[in-house]
Design a protein around this motif. Structure first.
Motif, short mmCIF file in Angstrom:
data_model
loop_
_atom_site.label_atom_id
_atom_site.label_comp_id
_atom_site.label_asym_id
_atom_site.label_seq_id
_atom_site.Cartn_x
_atom_site.Cartn_y
_atom_site.Cartn_z
N LEU A 237 0.83 -1.22 -0.01
CA LEU A 237 0.02 -0.11 0.09
C LEU A 237 0.86 1.32 -0.14
O LEU A 237 0.53 2.05 -0.83
CB LEU A 237 -0.95 0.04 1.17
CG LEU A 237 -2.20 -0.74 0.90
CD1 LEU A 237 -2.81 -0.85 2.57
CD2 LEU A 237 -3.19 -0.20 -0.28
N VAL A 238 2.05 1.15 0.91
CA VAL A 238 2.77 2.48 0.80
C VAL A 238 3.37 2.55 -0.38
O VAL A 238 3.67 3.80 -1.01
CB VAL A 238 3.86 2.25 2.06
CG1 VAL A 238 5.06 3.37 2.07
CG2 VAL A 238 3.36 2.27 3.41
N ALA A 239 3.72 1.26 -1.29
CA ALA A 239 4.58 1.56 -2.50
C ALA A 239 3.41 2.25 -3.58
O ALA A 239 3.78 2.98 -4.28
CB ALA A 239 4.96 0.22 -2.80
N THR A 240 2.23 1.74 -3.35
CA THR A 240 1.07 2.24 -4.32
C THR A 240 0.99 3.71 -4.12
O THR A 240 0.80 4.54 -4.88
CB THR A 240 -0.19 1.63 -4.12
OG1 THR A 240 0.07 0.14 -4.29
CG2 THR A 240 -1.11 1.95 -4.98
N LEU A 241 0.88 4.26 -2.85
CA LEU A 241 1.08 5.56 -2.64
C LEU A 241 1.90 6.55 -3.14
O LEU A 241 1.65 7.57 -3.69
CB LEU A 241 0.78 5.92 -0.97
CG LEU A 241 -0.51 5.35 -0.26
CD1 LEU A 241 -0.48 5.79 1.27
CD2 LEU A 241 -1.66 5.85 -1.24
N HIS A 242 3.14 6.02 -3.22
CA HIS A 242 4.38 6.78 -3.62
C HIS A 242 4.17 6.91 -5.25
O HIS A 242 4.78 7.51 -5.88
CB HIS A 242 5.75 5.72 -3.49
CG HIS A 242 6.04 5.94 -1.97
ND1 HIS A 242 7.03 4.96 -1.51
CD2 HIS A 242 5.62 6.63 -1.03
CE1 HIS A 242 7.18 5.35 -0.18
NE2 HIS A 242 6.30 6.38 0.01
N ARG A 243 3.29 6.04 -5.81
CA ARG A 243 2.93 6.11 -7.28
C ARG A 243 1.92 6.78 -7.74
O ARG A 243 1.70 6.99 -8.86
CB ARG A 243 3.15 4.82 -8.09
CG ARG A 243 4.41 3.77 -7.74
CD ARG A 243 4.52 2.78 -8.60
NE ARG A 243 5.68 1.77 -8.53
CZ ARG A 243 6.18 1.16 -7.34
NH1 ARG A 243 5.23 0.77 -6.47
NH2 ARG A 243 6.96 0.29 -7.44
#
Length: 481
Positions: A237-243
């Motif tokens: 989820l955190v990686a998705t938010l970064h993108r």
């Protein structure tokens, strides 16, 4: 869009706006640079003073939950009025939401996975259980009200707001049904590539519908072996938010809204309790009685403040400082001289007010004595509609029913019956007086290859005219090859 539209109540609106069922949301930034959001309620929802009172009670209840240590709700910074408008200000952004991520065009490798779905479901279930244990409910749980915070945690937005504005009592069973629907939707999307995880989410959705939310949460945690590693740390989820594209405004299931200027700072009035130094009731909203419950003073509930206010607490201090300064500018002799005519005017107003109050009491008593019997609620007709276009693979179909009534308020009991199930789905709603129609809905998830025709029947159980059957049905087609 990022046009600066001015600020109020210590927040600056950045120009990003979107619409949902309650009104128009705007992105906001606090004086210290922290992002937040502001919701301008639909004026029709807050026109009734009793709706505003219920709204204040709901927000105060949220702040009490936050003070008790609950972290699963989007924190509310303030609830204010500006002329005829009512604004809710949050100290955390209300986006992106699960609905935003579901509808985004992110590539497969950037989208949340089955572990992300399990994280969202586990955290929202825990928050809902705590809310229910406090005698409250969310009332409008769906992907657009589940916010993904910067650390990947799932927060619930708009808790209790729809129920307060519509005059509905808390209904935890509605939250459980909505959570089960969310689980099925995430099983069909984020977990669709992982058959084992998708099966787990389908099972916990069924468990929630049959046994309740706590057993469903426990079943989800017990099945963690089939979930991707690292899901408990929210890595995906955190990686998705970064993108997540910075220029893309959250939608909350709604549509972009026209840009509106911020209200005039001088017109803003906070609706929440602001404590004075030494007040034993603690911080704003901490122990204030809900509207209609317990004694409270007007100056403790509504306070006016002016431009340039950086935060709620400072706003109250500035407001009090200006008020105290105005009260001490006159020398003591002039104060005493000015107080005498004011006291006489107050006594005259008191006598007049007492006479008016007596007349009002007599009038109210007469109305009560000669009133006719209240008309009970009665449902006279129901219309059900389903999508006419054939539905594609792995989809959730929304069936809508509209109940026509005689305009009286009260409780309505009804049930949905699906052609693929024997057991009906029974529900209860509260209808406000004056509403001649009431909308209900059923979400039906279909997965797998093949062709399928589904029929949903809506039957009103009560109140209906004696000897009359009030029901309607609608059919949809599903094609997946």
């Amino acid at each position: 869009m990022s046009t600066d539209r001015g600020g109020f109540a210590g927040f600056r609106l950045t120009g990003r706006t979107w619409v949902d069922d309650l009104g128009i949301w705007s992105s906001a930034v606090a004086a210290d640079g922290r992002p937040g959001s502001a919701l301008r309620f639909d004026p029709r929802l807050v026109a009734d003073p009793s709706a505003r009172e219920r709204l204040v009670a709901a927000v105060i209840a949220d702040r009490r939950l936050a003070q008790s240590g609950m972290t699963g709700l989007v924190p509310v910074a303030d609830l204010v009025t500006a002329g005829d408008e009512v604004w809710l200000i949050t100290s955390e952004p209300v986006g992106p939401t699960v609905g935003d991520l579901l509808s985004s065009g992110l590539p497969g490798s950037s989208r949340p996975d089955a572990g992300s779905a399990a994280t969202v479901l586990a955290e929202t279930a825990q928050t809902l259980l705590a809310v229910h244990a406090s005698g409250l409910a969310h009332g409008e749980l769906h992907p657009g009200t589940v916010v993904i915070a910067a650390d990947g945690s799932a927060l619930l937005a708009e808790r209790g707001l729809a129920d307060a504005l519509l005059g509905r009592p808390p209904a935890p069973e509605r939250d459980v049904a909505a959570w089960a629907s969310l689980a099925r939707g995430l099983a069909a999307t984020w977990a669709s590539a992982d058959r084992g995880a998708a099966g787990l989410l389908e099972r916990v959705a069924a468990t929630a519908s049959i046994r309740g939310l706590a057993p469903a949460r426990d079943a989800l945690l017990a099945g963690r072996d089939v979930l991707p590693s690292g899901f408990t740390t929210r890595d995906r989820l955190v990686a998705t938010l970064h993108r997540w594209p910075e220029h893309e405004a959250p939608t909350l299931g709604g549509h972009p809204a026209p840009v509106r200027p911020a209200p005039d700072e001088g017109e803003i009035v906070t609706l929440l309790h602001v404590p004075r130094p030494g007040d034993p009731r603690g911080s704003a909203g901490g122990d204030q009685q809900a509207p209609g419950g317990g004694e409270r003073r007007p100056e403790d509930v509504v306070m006016r403040f002016g431009p340039g206010v950086p935060s709620e607490t400072t706003a109250a201090q500035l407001w009090r400082a200006g008020r105290d300064q105005q009260q001490t500018e006159l020398p003591s002799g002039r104060l005493a001289a000015a107080a005498a005519p004011r006291a006489r005017r107050r006594r005259g107003r008191t006598v007049l007010a007492s006479a008016i109050l007596a007349l009002m009491v007599v009038g109210a008593l007469a109305i009560w004595l000669f009133r006719g019997p209240a008309t009970p609620l009665e449902v006279t007709k129901v219309d059900v509609s389903a999508p006419k276009k054939a539905q594609g693979c792995d989809t959730t179909v929304k069936i809508t029913g509209v109940l026509s009534t005689n305009g009286a308020g009260g409780e309505v009991r009804y049930q949905w019956k699906r052609s693929d199930r024997k057991e009906p789905i029974a529900q209860t709603d509260q209808i406000a007086s004056g509403d001649a129609s009431h909308e209900v809905s059923l979400e039906w998830t279909v997965k797998g290859e093949g062709n399928f025709k589904g029929t949903a029947t809506l039957m009103v159980l009560s109140p209906v005219p004696e000897g009359k059957k009030i029901q309607d049905r609608a059919t949809f087609t599903y094609k997946c090859s």
